[in-house]
Design a protein around this motif. Structure first.
Motif, PDB file in Angstrom:
ATOM      1  N   ARG A  21       0.763  -1.323  -0.134  1.00  0.00           N
ATOM      2  CA  ARG A  21      -0.025  -0.017   0.022  1.00  0.00           C
ATOM      3  C   ARG A  21       0.827   1.269  -0.045  1.00  0.00           C
ATOM      4  O   ARG A  21       0.617   2.362  -0.873  1.00  0.00           O
ATOM      5  N   ARG A  22       1.929   1.519   0.853  1.00  0.00           N
ATOM      6  CA  ARG A  22       2.910   2.433   0.636  1.00  0.00           C
ATOM      7  C   ARG A  22       3.629   2.586  -0.588  1.00  0.00           C
ATOM      8  O   ARG A  22       3.682   3.801  -1.198  1.00  0.00           O
ATOM      9  N   TRP A  23       4.001   1.310  -1.176  1.00  0.00           N
ATOM     10  CA  TRP A  23       4.654   1.601  -2.497  1.00  0.00           C
ATOM     11  C   TRP A  23       3.610   2.152  -3.486  1.00  0.00           C
ATOM     12  O   TRP A  23       3.719   2.965  -4.388  1.00  0.00           O
ATOM     13  N   TRP A  24       2.464   1.674  -3.445  1.00  0.00           N
ATOM     14  CA  TRP A  24       1.316   2.151  -4.377  1.00  0.00           C
ATOM     15  C   TRP A  24       1.011   3.821  -4.120  1.00  0.00           C
ATOM     16  O   TRP A  24       1.148   4.321  -5.044  1.00  0.00           O
ATOM     17  N   ASP A  25       0.858   4.158  -3.110  1.00  0.00           N
ATOM     18  CA  ASP A  25       1.040   5.575  -2.818  1.00  0.00           C
ATOM     19  C   ASP A  25       2.277   6.321  -3.318  1.00  0.00           C
ATOM     20  O   ASP A  25       2.289   7.323  -3.857  1.00  0.00           O
ATOM     21  N   TYR A  26       3.522   5.659  -3.286  1.00  0.00           N
ATOM     22  CA  TYR A  26       4.577   6.446  -3.784  1.00  0.00           C
ATOM     23  C   TYR A  26       4.757   6.373  -5.166  1.00  0.00           C
ATOM     24  O   TYR A  26       5.095   7.276  -5.728  1.00  0.00           O
ATOM     25  N   MET A  27       3.985   5.257  -5.752  1.00  0.00           N
ATOM     26  CA  MET A  27       4.291   5.349  -7.369  1.00  0.00           C
ATOM     27  C   MET A  27       2.711   6.131  -7.885  1.00  0.00           C
ATOM     28  O   MET A  27       2.739   6.371  -9.105  1.00  0.00           O
ATOM     29  N   GLU A  51      -1.344   5.386 -13.901  1.00  0.00           N
ATOM     30  CA  GLU A  51      -2.742   5.595 -13.767  1.00  0.00           C
ATOM     31  C   GLU A  51      -3.205   4.408 -12.519  1.00  0.00           C
ATOM     32  O   GLU A  51      -2.675   3.657 -12.558  1.00  0.00           O
ATOM     33  N   VAL A  52      -3.932   5.291 -11.795  1.00  0.00           N
ATOM     34  CA  VAL A  52      -4.219   4.147 -10.481  1.00  0.00           C
ATOM     35  C   VAL A  52      -5.664   4.033 -10.192  1.00  0.00           C
ATOM     36  O   VAL A  52      -6.685   5.167 -10.879  1.00  0.00           O
ATOM     37  N   ASN A  53      -6.257   3.355  -9.360  1.00  0.00           N
ATOM     38  CA  ASN A  53      -7.617   3.178  -8.989  1.00  0.00           C
ATOM     39  C   ASN A  53      -7.715   4.188  -7.764  1.00  0.00           C
ATOM     40  O   ASN A  53      -6.823   4.605  -7.283  1.00  0.00           O
ATOM     41  N   PRO A  54      -8.984   4.254  -7.253  1.00  0.00           N
ATOM     42  CA  PRO A  54      -9.183   5.389  -6.045  1.00  0.00           C
ATOM     43  C   PRO A  54      -8.378   4.685  -4.620  1.00  0.00           C
ATOM     44  O   PRO A  54      -7.874   5.761  -4.138  1.00  0.00           O
ATOM     45  N   ASP A  55      -8.046   3.569  -4.582  1.00  0.00           N
ATOM     46  CA  ASP A  55      -6.914   3.179  -3.522  1.00  0.00           C
ATOM     47  C   ASP A  55      -5.429   3.459  -3.819  1.00  0.00           C
ATOM     48  O   ASP A  55      -4.821   2.882  -3.126  1.00  0.00           O
ATOM     49  N   ASN A  56      -5.146   3.875  -5.001  1.00  0.00           N
ATOM     50  CA  ASN A  56      -3.605   3.929  -5.510  1.00  0.00           C
ATOM     51  C   ASN A  56      -3.267   2.762  -5.899  1.00  0.00           C
ATOM     52  O   ASN A  56      -2.103   2.835  -6.208  1.00  0.00           O
TER      53      ASN A  56
END
Length: 104
Positions: free
Chosen positions: A74-80, A85-90
């Protein structure tokens, strides 16, 4: 039978170099976590369309796409999230691909 997974994602324009830089400096804890289910992982870039093609060899039934509840992921998703292009939860918008041919 070896299990493999492939999927595509999309980069935002102008983010190619930063995406590569961040992946070249992948966090050790993320690499360790991914290694629990993936033993070979490559991401390729089609520059004209900014499409990322990801390919994984899997240790079990799940791949990196199944680790979304882990805080490290989840932290990596936020970082990237600012690069792709991302979903609402990143989480990255990723489209699984169907394997139609494999030659050994």
């Amino acid at each position: 039978m070896e299990k493999r997974a492939a999927f595509i994602m999309k980069l935002k324009p102008g983010c190619e170099a930063e995406y590569t830089r961040r992946h070249n400096a992948i966090w050790p804890e993320l690499k360790e976590l991914l290694s629990t289910s993936v033993y070979d992982y490559s991401i390729f870039l089609h520059r004209e369309s900014l499409t990322l093609f990801a390919f994984q060899k899997l240790k079990g039934d799940g791949g990196s796409q199944d680790l979304g509840t882990d805080p490290i992921v989840r932290r990596w998703w936020d970082y990237m999230a600012d690069l792709m292009e991302v979903n609402p939860d990143n989480s990255p918008v990723s489209i699984p691909l169907e394997e139609v041919f494999h030659m050994e």
